[in-house]
Design a protein around this motif. Structure first.
Motif, PDB file in Angstrom:
ATOM      1  N   UNK A   9      57.480  34.226  79.750  1.00  0.00           N
ATOM      2  CA  UNK A   9      56.459  33.561  78.832  1.00  0.00           C
ATOM      3  C   UNK A   9      56.464  34.256  77.401  1.00  0.00           C
ATOM      4  N   UNK A  10      56.291  35.706  77.521  1.00  0.00           N
ATOM      5  CA  UNK A  10      56.254  36.250  76.267  1.00  0.00           C
ATOM      6  C   UNK A  10      57.931  36.277  75.883  1.00  0.00           C
ATOM      7  N   UNK A  11      58.771  36.203  76.217  1.00  0.00           N
ATOM      8  CA  UNK A  11      60.189  36.223  75.871  1.00  0.00           C
ATOM      9  C   UNK A  11      60.398  34.915  75.232  1.00  0.00           C
ATOM     10  N   UNK A  12      59.807  33.838  75.280  1.00  0.00           N
ATOM     11  CA  UNK A  12      59.724  32.661  74.649  1.00  0.00           C
ATOM     12  C   UNK A  12      58.708  32.363  73.845  1.00  0.00           C
ATOM     13  N   UNK A  13      57.793  33.435  73.634  1.00  0.00           N
ATOM     14  CA  UNK A  13      56.681  33.298  72.712  1.00  0.00           C
ATOM     15  C   UNK A  13      55.591  32.444  72.930  1.00  0.00           C
ATOM     16  N   UNK A  14      55.513  32.066  74.199  1.00  0.00           N
ATOM     17  CA  UNK A  14      54.201  31.143  74.595  1.00  0.00           C
ATOM     18  C   UNK A  14      53.099  32.187  74.704  1.00  0.00           C
ATOM     19  N   UNK A  15      53.533  33.289  75.201  1.00  0.00           N
ATOM     20  CA  UNK A  15      52.167  34.284  75.219  1.00  0.00           C
ATOM     21  C   UNK A  15      52.456  35.419  74.352  1.00  0.00           C
ATOM     22  N   UNK A  16      51.497  35.997  73.747  1.00  0.00           N
ATOM     23  CA  UNK A  16      51.648  37.379  73.048  1.00  0.00           C
ATOM     24  C   UNK A  16      51.740  38.507  73.793  1.00  0.00           C
ATOM     25  N   UNK A  17      52.086  39.744  73.256  1.00  0.00           N
ATOM     26  CA  UNK A  17      52.071  40.763  74.178  1.00  0.00           C
ATOM     27  C   UNK A  17      51.069  41.189  74.937  1.00  0.00           C
TER      28      UNK A  17
END
Length: 459
Positions: A9-17
């Motif tokens: 989800x972070x890789x597809x920018x749906x979640x922030x770091x």
């Protein structure tokens, strides 16, 4: 394992770091669709590897939450983390990411329903928020998300079946009367925005119906049926048939044909439900975990589904409902902090529930209730007071240490020699829990220690 879903989800920018939800509205819709497709494909390809890794990790005191008949949402999950070391749930984002089935598009076109391929950003944000809120549980190994919806996907091609016995063989013999009494048949209507289910009986014997069951309000789906007359146009090599039909008709059926069709549809609905349950129970069994459902209909159905040792009419469920003062915790951060900062307290709490369950084994009726109340007051209630004290020491502003009067703690007694504890904290004015001995086909009858826990959680 499930930590990888956060990385994805972070890789597809749906979640922030920091695992907070990204501003999805700033992502162009074509890119959102591409990222959802990538998410779905990645989870599908990694499904077997994730499952194998989870089995090899041998999770202890875990449970698999039904994707068919239980609420997989943040607040309903919170109480379960107080009595389970970990939970295994379906990935709630996967159904959104799944590509639209071509047959669905054909059906919509045939019915004259406008198709909308746009992404529902509100729904998408809600599902991503689920992962954001529960990220600490996932990273700590308390929550495992599996792509369970892959088990229940519709086929790309629709098979043609000619049932000789109205699918009666799909209904367990001990459950025939129960299923008939529980079935709810409602008519459907076509609107410019789509199909709707009318809250009324199908007295006019319409050709489009929805079939549900009493006590199955927590089910995550329903079955829809449309009576159609097909005309074969051409039979091609390989068993492929071209046919034509009228997508919608308001002409009512005659009673004889209607009764046959409805019985067949109810039986098919029941068979599909048992097949879905059996698939998830295979997973639960491989993990050594019980299968949890919040459907009273499903609980009674499983209790009647072919268990040869059960007494006719018996639902094989022992339960105790005890109204007492309990914790009211609805904030995931607070429960996580309680579990991590007071691990010894919660381990002792779970061990006490196990001991109480063992002491109740073999008791029935009034003896069960009296002994259960004694054990609750002596063994469990003092620890609840300790947890309240622990809540009071939390510095988090999100923590709520409120005593709720009229809530329910249910201790369900499982049969079997060595089985996980059936204990649930339920935050409602009333709740029931218990166990049944399920048997779904030959698979469940062959299980050495079939398990089933049913608990009802009213939000």
């Amino acid at each position: 394992m499930s930590k990888q879903v956060l990385e994805l989800l972070r890789a597809i920018s749906f979640l922030e770091k920091d695992n907070s939800v990204a501003d999805l509205a700033r992502i162009p819709e074509p890119q959102i669709k591409q990222r959802l497709a990538y998410y779905y494909d990645s989870r599908r390809k990694a499904a077997n590897r994730e499952m194998t890794a989870l089995i090899n990790s041998k999770p202890q005191n875990s449970a698999l939450l039904s994707s068919v008949s239980a609420a997989n949402a943040v607040i309903p999950l919170c109480p379960k983390f107080l009595v389970r070391e970990s939970l295994i749930v379906a990935d709630p984002l996967l159904p959104i990411a799944k590509p639209t089935n071509e047959m669905t598009k054909v059906e919509q076109q045939g019915l004259g329903i406008p198709t909308d391929d746009s992404v529902d950003l509100v729904r998408l944000a809600n599902e991503v928020q689920y992962f954001s809120a529960l990220a600490p549980y996932i990273e700590a190994g308390f929550l495992h998300t599996l792509p369970l919806s892959l088990l229940h996907e519709a086929p790309d091609e629709i098979p043609l079946n000619w049932p000789k016995n109205l699918y009666r063989e799909l209904v367990p013999s001990d459950a025939v009367d129960f299923v008939r009494q529980s079935a709810i048949v409602r008519p459907m209507a076509k609107t410019p925005d789509g199909l709707i289910v009318l809250e009324e009986p199908n007295t006019q014997m319409k050709r489009q119906v929805s079939i549900t069951f009493k006590g199955d309000e927590n089910s995550n789906g329903a079955m829809f049926y449309s009576f159609r007359e097909f005309h074969v146009e051409k039979v091609k090599p390989g068993g492929i048939i071209e046919f034509s039909y009228k997508p919608w008709s308001d002409e009512p059926l005659d009673k004889a044909q209607y009764d046959i069709w409805i019985e067949q549809s109810i039986n098919k609905t029941l068979g599909t439900r048992l097949e879905s349950i059996s698939k998830e129970m295979h997973i639960a069994d491989a993990l050594g975990a019980p299968y949890l459902t919040e459907s009273t209909f499903e609980a009674h159905l499983l209790a009647r589904s072919g268990q040869p040792t059960s007494t006719p009419g018996s639902n094989a469920i022992n339960f105790l409902q005890a109204n007492n003062h309990l914790l009211n915790l609805e904030e995931p951060k607070a429960i996580f902090q309680l579990r991590t900062d007071n691990a010894a307290l919660f381990n002792r709490f779970r061990l006490s529930l196990a001991a109480v369950s063992q002491e109740l084994e073999g008791l029935d009726g009034q003896d069960f209730e009296q002994r259960a109340k004694q054990l609750f007051e002596k063994e469990i209630q003092p620890q609840i007071a300790e947890m309240n004290a622990a809540i009071g020491r939390l510095e988090s502003a999100a923590a709520k240490g409120l005593i709720q009067t009229g809530a329910a703690l249910v201790l369900g007694l499982l049969t079997g020699s060595v089985l996980p504890v059936a204990a649930m904290l339920i935050f409602a004015s009333a709740g029931v829990a218990g166990e049944a001995l399920p048997a779904v086909g030959d698979y469940l009858r062959a299980r050495k220690q079939p398990q089933f826990i049913w608990h009802k959680l009213t939000k």
